[in-house]
Design a protein around this motif. Structure first.
Motif, PDB file in Angstrom:
ATOM      1  N   GLU A 279       0.447   6.374   6.712  1.00  0.00           N
ATOM      2  CA  GLU A 279      -0.485   7.707   6.209  1.00  0.00           C
ATOM      3  C   GLU A 279       0.548   8.134   7.554  1.00  0.00           C
TER       4      GLU A 279
ATOM      5  N   SER B   8      -6.829   6.489   7.277  1.00  0.00           N
ATOM      6  CA  SER B   8      -7.413   6.424   6.376  1.00  0.00           C
ATOM      7  C   SER B   8      -8.283   5.010   5.648  1.00  0.00           C
TER       8      SER B   8
ATOM      9  N   GLN C 233      -7.293   3.845   3.582  1.00  0.00           N
ATOM     10  CA  GLN C 233      -5.893   3.571   2.004  1.00  0.00           C
ATOM     11  C   GLN C 233      -6.489   2.200   1.409  1.00  0.00           C
TER      12      GLN C 233
ATOM     13  N   LYS D 243      -9.416   0.351   0.065  1.00  0.00           N
ATOM     14  CA  LYS D 243      -9.531   1.772  -1.237  1.00  0.00           C
ATOM     15  C   LYS D 243      -8.657   0.785  -2.632  1.00  0.00           C
TER      16      LYS D 243
ATOM     17  N   ARG E  16      -6.202  10.459  13.402  1.00  0.00           N
ATOM     18  CA  ARG E  16      -4.657   9.910  13.101  1.00  0.00           C
ATOM     19  C   ARG E  16      -4.636  11.165  15.297  1.00  0.00           C
TER      20      ARG E  16
ATOM     21  N   GLN F  26     -13.159  12.420   5.119  1.00  0.00           N
ATOM     22  CA  GLN F  26     -12.666  13.081   3.947  1.00  0.00           C
ATOM     23  C   GLN F  26     -13.438  12.589   3.467  1.00  0.00           C
TER      24      GLN F  26
ATOM     25  N   HIS G  96       4.939  10.836   0.236  1.00  0.00           N
ATOM     26  CA  HIS G  96       3.377  10.712   0.798  1.00  0.00           C
ATOM     27  C   HIS G  96       3.122   9.369   1.245  1.00  0.00           C
ATOM     28  N   HIS G  97       2.644   8.150   0.604  1.00  0.00           N
ATOM     29  CA  HIS G  97       2.654   7.298   1.656  1.00  0.00           C
ATOM     30  C   HIS G  97       3.035   5.281   0.840  1.00  0.00           C
TER      31      HIS G  97
ATOM     32  N   GLY H 129      -5.292  16.238  -1.259  1.00  0.00           N
ATOM     33  CA  GLY H 129      -3.458  14.884  -1.817  1.00  0.00           C
ATOM     34  C   GLY H 129      -4.142  13.614  -1.802  1.00  0.00           C
ATOM     35  N   GLY H 130      -3.171  12.960  -3.185  1.00  0.00           N
ATOM     36  CA  GLY H 130      -3.652  11.869  -3.661  1.00  0.00           C
ATOM     37  C   GLY H 130      -2.288  11.332  -4.619  1.00  0.00           C
ATOM     38  N   SER H 131      -2.515  10.250  -4.668  1.00  0.00           N
ATOM     39  CA  SER H 131      -1.181   9.669  -5.756  1.00  0.00           C
ATOM     40  C   SER H 131      -1.629   8.363  -6.614  1.00  0.00           C
TER      41      SER H 131
ATOM     42  N   ARG I  83      -1.170   4.713  -7.500  1.00  0.00           N
ATOM     43  CA  ARG I  83      -0.545   3.765  -6.673  1.00  0.00           C
ATOM     44  C   ARG I  83       0.249   2.767  -7.688  1.00  0.00           C
TER      45      ARG I  83
ATOM     46  N   GLY J 170      -5.564   7.257  -6.368  1.00  0.00           N
ATOM     47  CA  GLY J 170      -6.654   8.222  -6.227  1.00  0.00           C
ATOM     48  C   GLY J 170      -6.479   9.442  -4.785  1.00  0.00           C
ATOM     49  N   ILE J 171      -7.475   9.495  -4.191  1.00  0.00           N
ATOM     50  CA  ILE J 171      -6.891  10.953  -3.619  1.00  0.00           C
ATOM     51  C   ILE J 171      -7.750  11.646  -2.092  1.00  0.00           C
ATOM     52  N   ALA J 172      -7.773  12.180  -1.719  1.00  0.00           N
ATOM     53  CA  ALA J 172      -8.955  12.177  -0.650  1.00  0.00           C
ATOM     54  C   ALA J 172      -8.726  13.590  -0.113  1.00  0.00           C
TER      55      ALA J 172
END
Ligand code: ASP
Length: 598
Positions: A179, A201, A203, A206, A225, A239, A456-457, A493-495, A497, A538-540
């Protein structure tokens, strides 16, 4: 021990005549001349007045009540009756009181260092309140925040369960997650010299849950973090984290819009309505922020082309550069409202956002300089018609300018925009302005390391139509990322993948991550992606921030039961703190830095 029958917030006039037992803390007490002893008894649900009449109760009960202090813990038995001295409309239980017949002191208290008084709380240093958080949390305000948070969590679980999500716990002791912040790390005793990282996270887990066929996952989880202190952040935060298979960007945004709207309807009786979308480019262009506060109208305009035609060195030199831009913000009626001092103050403020300053003018619509006055008026005279048309200026307006590299000019003006809104009281406290920011660039150019970094990541996918740009023009490649912003605050926010290993390899290459580094860092995810990974995204959402918005507080520590200070310390349990020599030995560790004294 007397057996509790009711909570302190329960009883009403209709209960008159009932025999009850209440337990709680002595909020206050007073004795009245004629042998009446009053106690305001408090628990999580509220407060009830108890009165002992020395005529009716044995002497030892009167003695016990006289020995009480504020915050003693007691149980009281007695009968409910309508208040003798008239109702107290400020209390929900204000129509009744308990005529006490028995009293049990369940615990005494040392002299409390602070009292859970609402009107006192603001005057007490926050550090003292955090040190004695158990007393601070007894305050009705804190109790109602804890209650709200619990209900929000419950609502969240119900909502996602109803939509087919499984709640799955992911581990705390893991390998580093991407992240972009620093990890908190934990030494391993069993593997000397090896370290766990605490999750920034869930990430990677999931995403792997999607590979494992879980289809829809959710979790309310802690993320950690190790970032530099910031007033509105906590190193350890919560989250609402989720991931979905076989979805596109609209599916994720739709379900989260439904979730957010339901939350605001349930807990605030606010109708968020259809949540609008704004592209990142437009958000930056018009508001100078990727999380613009749309509760007020101030907008900026790109006047680069017009500015390039002036003789104003600040503008022209910036426009000679490849990425230069001149932005202008019209403040309607600003000439009346903004003093010279305020305008100069905005200039200083803009500098803290790394731009040179904030040239400004007033527009009067008349006079020599094309209707402009003060500031840089004389430079703007030759382009006045164009500026008036571009900014729709009216007499009495003020125009602020920033001239710099585009991102710097926009960001600085974005911050000034918020300050002006605050100063001119443009924000309606009742307004709610949610929006989705979409179409973020995949990458940002990092000047120091001279390479792209993921905005983002690195597991976020390009928008489907943008895939070819990964090869041809990565700088302009748009991602399938989305952020929900409410009132200028990023809620989450999310994306979508990347599930195609060749696309993932390309992204790693672009961010300068070698195959070895990629497999060293997240080899397990890359391997999992090879074995039938479904398309997923996904998103958080930040739970702390949501509760802040729903309750209406700017202080993140209000919504966390046991928060850390801005500097990352838990003042109550005194963490971080030293560990025993033997623990160090077990871990095979030696400390070389000297612990700060005090
Ligand atoms: N892992 C991301 C974050 O914590 C959220 C996501 O992409 O789902 O910000």
């Amino acid at each position: 021990m007397l057996k509790r029958t009711h909570m302190c917030g329960d009883l009403r006039e209709t209960d008159a005549g009932s025999d009850v037992v209440l337990c709680g803390w002595v909020n206050s007490y007073r004795e009245q001349g004629k042998g009446l002893f009053f106690i305001d008894l408090r628990d999580r649900t509220g407060m009830t007045q108890v009165v002992f009449d020395q005529e009716d109760v044995p002497g030892d009960v009167m003695d016990a009540s006289r020995s009480l202090r504020r915050e003693s813990v007691i149980a009281v038995g007695g009968q409910v009756r309508a208040r003798d001295g008239g109702a107290n409309p400020k209390l929900p239980t204000g129509a009744i009181e308990i005529l006490g017949s028995s009293l049990e002191v369940l615990n005494t208290t040392d002299n409390p260092p602070i009292l859970p008084d609402e009107h006192e709380a603001g005057k007490i240093d926050e550090e003292i309140r955090l040190r004695h958080r158990y007393i601070d949390l007894r305050r009705p305000r804190m109790q109602s925040i804890l209650g709200l948070r619990s209900k929000v969590a419950q609502h969240t679980r119900n909502f996602f369960a109803e939509h087919g999500f499984l709640e799955v716990e992911t581990p705390l002791l893991i390998r580093s997650t991407p992240e972009g912040a620093r990890d908190f790390i934990v030494p391993s005793r069993m593997y000397p010299g090896q370290w766990y990282a605490l999750p920034q996270s869930p990430q990677l887990f999931k995403q792997i849950l999607m590979v494992s066929g879980c289809d829809r996952y959710m979790q309310i989880c802690k993320c950690l973090r190790d970032e530099d202190p910031r007033a509105d952040r906590q190193a350890e935060f919560t989250q609402i984290d989720l991931e979905m298979s076989f979805v596109d960007q609209d599916d994720v945004m739709d379900i989260m819009s439904q979730f957010a709207t339901g939350l605001f309807k349930t807990f605030k009786d606010v109708d968020l309505g259809e949540i609008p979308r704004l592209s990142y480019a437009e958000a930056m262009d018009r508001y100078g922020s990727d999380r613009p506060d749309l509760r007020f109208d101030l907008e900026m305009t790109d006047v680069s082309e017009i500015a390039a035609k002036t003789d104003f060195k600040v503008f022209t030199s910036v426009m000679e550069g490849e990425h230069g831009a001149v932005k202008a913000m019209r403040i309607p009626g600003g000439a009346e409202q903004l003093t010279r001092k305020m305008l100069d103050g905005y200039g200083d403020y803009a500098k803290t956002w790394r731009t040179g300053g904030l040239p400004y003018v007033k527009y009067t619509g008349e006079g020599d300089n094309g209707g402009f006055e003060t500031g840089v008026a004389k430079f703007l005279a030759p382009v006045s018609d164009q500026l008036v048309a571009a900014l729709h200026l009216e007499a009495g307006d003020v125009v602020l300018f920033t001239a710099d590299e585009r991102i710097t000019a926009e960001t600085a003006m974005g911050h000034v925009r918020l300050k002006v809104a605050e100063d001119l009281d443009l924000i309606d406290p009742e307004a709610w302005a949610p929006l989705w920011v979409v179409d973020f660039p995949m990458f940002a150019w990092d000047v120091d390391s001279k390479r792209y970094v993921s905005l983002h990541h690195p597991f976020s996918a390009p928008r489907e139509d943008q895939l070819p740009l990964l090869e041809t023009d990565p700088a302009n490649c748009i991602s399938a990322c989305y952020d929900l912003v409410i009132n200028g605050s990023e809620v989450g926010g999310g994306s979508i993948r990347i599930h195609d290993p060749s696309v993932q390899a390309k992204v790693f290459e672009l961010i300068g991550l070698s195959d070895e580094e990629a497999s060293e860092k997240f080899g397990f995810l890359l391997e999992a992606l090879k074995y039938g990974a479904p398309p997923h995204g996904g998103i958080a959402f930040g739970l702390d921030r949501l509760v802040m918005l729903l309750f209406g507080t700017d202080n993140i520590r209000d919504v966390i039961a046991f928060p850390k200070t801005q500097n990352g310390a838990d003042l109550m349990c005194e963490a971080p703190g030293p560990i025993d020599e033997s623990q160090l030995n077990d871990l095979g560790l030696q400390i070389e830095v000297e612990a700060p004294s005090g």
